[in-house]
Design a protein around this motif. Structure first.
Motif, PDB file in Angstrom:
ATOM      1  N   ILE A   1      38.923  47.512  48.071  1.00 10.29           N
ATOM      2  CA  ILE A   1      38.046  47.342  46.911  1.00 10.29           C
ATOM      3  C   ILE A   1      38.650  46.351  45.926  1.00 10.29           C
ATOM      4  CG2 ILE A   1      36.962  48.563  44.967  1.00 10.29           C
ATOM      5  CD1 ILE A   1      37.132  51.133  46.697  1.00 10.29           C
ATOM      6  N   LEU A   2      37.775  45.548  45.326  1.00 11.03           N
ATOM      7  CA  LEU A   2      38.162  44.636  44.252  1.00 11.03           C
ATOM      8  C   LEU A   2      37.429  45.032  42.976  1.00 11.03           C
ATOM      9  CD1 LEU A   2      39.287  41.965  42.993  1.00 11.03           C
ATOM     10  CD2 LEU A   2      37.236  40.829  43.898  1.00 11.03           C
ATOM     11  N   VAL A   3      38.170  45.072  41.861  1.00 10.24           N
ATOM     12  CA  VAL A   3      37.568  45.196  40.536  1.00 10.24           C
ATOM     13  C   VAL A   3      37.868  43.899  39.800  1.00 10.24           C
ATOM     14  CG1 VAL A   3      37.437  46.487  38.390  1.00 10.24           C
ATOM     15  CG2 VAL A   3      37.896  47.697  40.536  1.00 10.24           C
ATOM     16  N   LEU A   4      36.809  43.219  39.378  1.00 11.11           N
ATOM     17  CA  LEU A   4      36.936  41.888  38.791  1.00 11.11           C
ATOM     18  C   LEU A   4      36.481  41.910  37.341  1.00 11.11           C
ATOM     19  CD1 LEU A   4      37.646  38.941  39.723  1.00 11.11           C
ATOM     20  CD2 LEU A   4      35.186  38.602  40.014  1.00 11.11           C
ATOM     21  N   GLY A   5      37.358  41.433  36.444  1.00 14.88           N
ATOM     22  CA  GLY A   5      36.990  41.270  35.048  1.00 14.88           C
ATOM     23  C   GLY A   5      36.478  39.870  34.792  1.00 14.88           C
TER      24      GLY A   5
END
Length: 374
Positions: A258-262
């Protein structure tokens, strides 16, 4: 925990910036490079320990995080105080009373900070300025001088500059001490020559991503959250991150990578959310789009001599905050699930279309945009 230079950062070459040709790329900051949230928190926890050892007290504290790269680590540092008011500098337009100052070496020179909340009833025992790196301390001095002029109540507060990397020389440390500012850092050195190190590296501009007619990104509109550009009393960010985990738990359970991108200055909430996903037992990394164009290593020159160069993939996108400006994303990969978090109130159509196109290139078809709106 003690870190070596190699553990913490690599050096990249800025694209088309002659004021400062190099950029320190932190490996654990969750900004330019995908980072495990646990490593980002471990780094800031180590910095907080240095802070306590240097005379910082757990008192009523104003914590100021410098945009763009330190808005998240500033928030993580603020969490170490029982009572803290958190405020970031910004390059965005803001309402209310503010002061402007310059970050003279930056790609985007103008910065501002809201002081309306500070000009009212707040009184702070100490002020903590947080950045990821100080080279000369000039930007910090520019801000501090204006801030102390416009908010006289801060003049008697104890002041510390807390940073991951301190490269200020003796003369510049003296100039900061004249403003009452002491530096606390994880690493401190002046024996570098990064300009020389990047001089002969062959780079190219980040690749421009074309708009994709079909948008593959699904959008969720969630409620408003505290705005660090205007300042707020700390508390609640862990609950917000836990609520996000609960909301998307089914999708997270079905994904392994999983990637969480700001987006640009909006990085703190994504990092806290990523930490909740990691605590849930999933493999997750976090990073963010950025306004700084960094040189991408030319493919034909990638060999053992450039093995440590940090930016080998980079893309130019439409900003989530303004339709006629660029934003950049580095080191993209394929993931089972991607969360993109933003506090932009009005996202330009081109931003979603170019990001959709990039996600399609990497077959990131399960991408969800979380937009915090009023």
């Amino acid at each position: 925990m003690n870190y070596t230079r190699n553990e913490l950062f690599s050096i990249a070459k800025r694209y088309n910036n002659l004021k400062r040709t190099y950029l320190i790329v932190n490996k654990k900051q969750s900004k330019y490079l995908p980072s495990k949230p646990s490593e980002t928190f471990a780094m800031t926890n180590a910095l907080a320990q240095k802070m306590w050892q240097s005379g910082v007290k757990d008192e009523n504290t104003l914590v100021i995080g410098f945009a763009e790269t330190a808005t998240a680590i500033g928030r993580l540092i603020a969490d170490h105080f029982s009572q803290a008011f958190y405020l970031t500098t910004t390059r965005e337009e803001i309402t209310g009373k503010c002061i402007e100052f310059k970050e003279e070496h930056s790609y985007v020179v103008e910065q501002r900070i809201a002081i309306e909340a500070l000009s009212k009833s707040h009184s702070f025992s100490q002020v903590i300025f947080v950045d990821d790196e100080f080279t000369t301390g000039r930007t910090l001095r520019n801000l501090a001088q204006e801030l102390l002029k416009e908010v006289p109540s801060l003049r008697n507060s104890k002041k510390f500059a807390v940073t991951i990397i301190d490269r200020t020389n003796k003369e510049n440390k003296t100039k900061l001490k004249e403003l009452g500012i002491e530096i606390v850092s994880l690493l401190s050195f002046t024996d570098d020559n990064f300009e020389e190190q990047v001089k002969d590296i062959e780079i190219t501009e980040p690749e421009k991503v074309q708009e994709m007619p079909k948008e593959i990104i699904t959008v969720d509109h969630l409620g408003n959250i505290p705005n660090a550009r205007l300042g707020y009393s700390c508390g609640g960010i862990n609950t917000l991150a836990q609520n996000l985990l609960e909301r998307y738990k089914n999708q997270i359970q079905q994904s392994n990578n999983i990637l969480v991108l700001g987006t640009e200055e909006f990085m703190a909430v994504p990092i806290y959310f990523a930490r909740e996903i990691e605590k849930f037992g999933k493999s997750v990394v976090c990073h963010a789009t950025a306004r700084s164009p960094i040189g991408v290593l030319k493919p034909l020159v990638q060999d053992t001599s450039t093995a440590e160069y940090p930016i080998k993939k980079g893309y130019k996108l439409v900003s989530f905050y303004q339709k006629d400006r660029n934003t950049y994303l580095y080191s993209m990969n394929h993931y089972d699930l991607v969360f993109v978090l933003t506090d932009s109130k009005e996202i330009p159509k081109g931003a979603i279309k170019t990001l959709s196109s990039l996600m399609s290139i990497y077959k990131n078809y399960n991408t969800k945009l979380i937009q915090f709106t009023d």
